[in-house]
Write a protein that holds these residues in place. Structure first.
Motif, PDB file in Angstrom:
ATOM      1  N   UNK A 195       5.667  12.702  -7.683  1.00  0.00           N
ATOM      2  CA  UNK A 195       6.121  13.516  -6.555  1.00  0.00           C
ATOM      3  C   UNK A 195       7.491  13.025  -6.112  1.00  0.00           C
ATOM      4  N   UNK A 196       8.566  13.742  -6.497  1.00  0.00           N
ATOM      5  CA  UNK A 196       9.918  13.299  -6.131  1.00  0.00           C
ATOM      6  C   UNK A 196      10.179  13.400  -4.628  1.00  0.00           C
ATOM      7  N   UNK A 197       9.518  14.375  -3.967  1.00  0.00           N
ATOM      8  CA  UNK A 197       9.720  14.600  -2.534  1.00  0.00           C
ATOM      9  C   UNK A 197       8.373  14.966  -1.911  1.00  0.00           C
ATOM     10  N   UNK A 198       7.778  14.028  -1.185  1.00  0.00           N
ATOM     11  CA  UNK A 198       6.440  14.273  -0.639  1.00  0.00           C
ATOM     12  C   UNK A 198       6.425  15.431   0.359  1.00  0.00           C
ATOM     13  N   UNK A 223       3.950   4.203  -3.572  1.00  0.00           N
ATOM     14  CA  UNK A 223       4.760   4.948  -2.605  1.00  0.00           C
ATOM     15  C   UNK A 223       6.148   4.346  -2.582  1.00  0.00           C
ATOM     16  N   UNK A 224       7.143   5.221  -2.429  1.00  0.00           N
ATOM     17  CA  UNK A 224       8.526   4.757  -2.354  1.00  0.00           C
ATOM     18  C   UNK A 224       9.210   5.364  -1.137  1.00  0.00           C
ATOM     19  N   UNK A 225      10.003   4.543  -0.460  1.00  0.00           N
ATOM     20  CA  UNK A 225      10.825   5.010   0.663  1.00  0.00           C
ATOM     21  C   UNK A 225      12.157   5.565   0.171  1.00  0.00           C
ATOM     22  N   UNK A 230       5.525   7.524   7.656  1.00  0.00           N
ATOM     23  CA  UNK A 230       6.634   8.472   7.794  1.00  0.00           C
ATOM     24  C   UNK A 230       7.838   8.067   6.952  1.00  0.00           C
ATOM     25  N   UNK A 231       7.862   6.808   6.498  1.00  0.00           N
ATOM     26  CA  UNK A 231       8.998   6.334   5.699  1.00  0.00           C
ATOM     27  C   UNK A 231       8.879   6.715   4.218  1.00  0.00           C
ATOM     28  N   UNK A 232       7.689   7.123   3.774  1.00  0.00           N
ATOM     29  CA  UNK A 232       7.480   7.433   2.361  1.00  0.00           C
ATOM     30  C   UNK A 232       8.184   8.739   1.992  1.00  0.00           C
ATOM     31  N   UNK A 233       8.967   8.672   0.922  1.00  0.00           N
ATOM     32  CA  UNK A 233       9.717   9.837   0.435  1.00  0.00           C
ATOM     33  C   UNK A 233       9.182  10.361  -0.896  1.00  0.00           C
ATOM     34  N   UNK A 234       8.606   9.464  -1.718  1.00  0.00           N
ATOM     35  CA  UNK A 234       8.155   9.836  -3.059  1.00  0.00           C
ATOM     36  C   UNK A 234       6.901   9.042  -3.412  1.00  0.00           C
ATOM     37  N   UNK A 235       6.146   9.570  -4.384  1.00  0.00           N
ATOM     38  CA  UNK A 235       4.905   8.911  -4.783  1.00  0.00           C
ATOM     39  C   UNK A 235       4.665   9.162  -6.267  1.00  0.00           C
ATOM     40  N   UNK A 236       4.045   8.176  -6.911  1.00  0.00           N
ATOM     41  CA  UNK A 236       3.593   8.330  -8.299  1.00  0.00           C
ATOM     42  C   UNK A 236       2.176   7.788  -8.378  1.00  0.00           C
ATOM     43  N   UNK A 237       1.305   8.547  -9.031  1.00  0.00           N
ATOM     44  CA  UNK A 237      -0.088   8.147  -9.215  1.00  0.00           C
ATOM     45  C   UNK A 237      -0.429   8.319 -10.691  1.00  0.00           C
ATOM     46  N   UNK A 238      -0.987   7.261 -11.285  1.00  0.00           N
ATOM     47  CA  UNK A 238      -1.342   7.280 -12.701  1.00  0.00           C
ATOM     48  C   UNK A 238      -2.818   6.901 -12.822  1.00  0.00           C
ATOM     49  N   UNK A 239      -3.619   7.787 -13.454  1.00  0.00           N
ATOM     50  CA  UNK A 239      -5.058   7.511 -13.571  1.00  0.00           C
ATOM     51  C   UNK A 239      -5.342   6.316 -14.480  1.00  0.00           C
ATOM     52  N   UNK A 240      -6.468   5.670 -14.201  1.00  0.00           N
ATOM     53  CA  UNK A 240      -6.913   4.493 -14.945  1.00  0.00           C
ATOM     54  C   UNK A 240      -8.213   4.863 -15.657  1.00  0.00           C
ATOM     55  N   UNK A 241      -8.191   4.781 -16.973  1.00  0.00           N
ATOM     56  CA  UNK A 241      -9.341   5.176 -17.781  1.00  0.00           C
ATOM     57  C   UNK A 241     -10.015   3.959 -18.400  1.00  0.00           C
ATOM     58  N   UNK A 242     -11.346   3.951 -18.364  1.00  0.00           N
ATOM     59  CA  UNK A 242     -12.138   2.959 -19.091  1.00  0.00           C
ATOM     60  C   UNK A 242     -13.070   3.754 -19.999  1.00  0.00           C
ATOM     61  N   UNK A 243     -12.952   3.511 -21.300  1.00  0.00           N
ATOM     62  CA  UNK A 243     -13.742   4.264 -22.296  1.00  0.00           C
ATOM     63  C   UNK A 243     -13.609   5.771 -22.099  1.00  0.00           C
ATOM     64  N   UNK A 244     -12.393   6.226 -21.830  1.00  0.00           N
ATOM     65  CA  UNK A 244     -12.113   7.652 -21.690  1.00  0.00           C
ATOM     66  C   UNK A 244     -12.510   8.261 -20.352  1.00  0.00           C
TER      67      UNK A 244
END
Length: 149
Positions: free
Chosen positions: A86-89, A123-125, A100-114
């Motif tokens: 998310x370049x711009x939340x 989160x990034x400001x 309120x300071x967060x401007x961008x976010x990245x979320x990456x799923x974590x897989x165990x045995x698929x």
């Protein structure tokens, strides 16, 4: 710079600590060494419930310790099983504001045995800081973490 942290992540995984201590050390490492990673945390599926529960994190405390599947960026990743950058939340309709300071976010799923068991959430400001390199790096971290879960 991210590539330089890969060996440090592996050394954390290889330490003789608990899983929680290892995850906390990874969160701290990322927050301290990547200037635009202002909050770093892991969320995990909460038992059989369709919700995520906050695990170890580094950054300001958050009220979002439980996130229902489908809600916010994290909840959407729990359903989609896909990375979400998310370049711009402010442009996201289904965004749960942690600060309120967060401007961008990245979320990456974590897989165990698929199976999607959780995710790493950053989160990034800084507006639009995340690149494909961040995605690949976080996928690498989750693959390493999966080995100890």
């Amino acid at each position: 710079m991210l590539d330089n942290l890969r060996s440090k992540v592996i050394s954390i995984i290889d330490q003789d600590n608990t899983v929680v201590e290892k995850l906390q050390a990874i969160c701290d490492l990322l927050k301290e060494n990547v200037a635009y990673y202002d909050w770093v945390g892991f969320y995990f599926k909460n038992g059989e419930k369709d919700e995520l529960k906050l695990g170890p994190y580094s950054g300001e405390p958050t009220d979002h310790t439980i996130i229902p599947f489908g809600k916010g960026i994290c909840g959407q990743v729990a359903v989609s099983n896909q990375n979400f950058v998310v370049p711009d939340v402010k442009a996201q309709d289904n965004y749960i504001a942690c600060s309120i300071t967060v401007k961008a976010e990245i979320v990456v799923p974590l897989f165990v045995n698929g199976k999607n068991v959780g995710q790493i959430d950053i989160d990034s400001n800084t507006p639009d800081p995340f690149t494909r390199s961040d995605e690949r790096f976080l996928e690498f971290i989750n693959a390493e973490v999966a080995k100890i879960l």
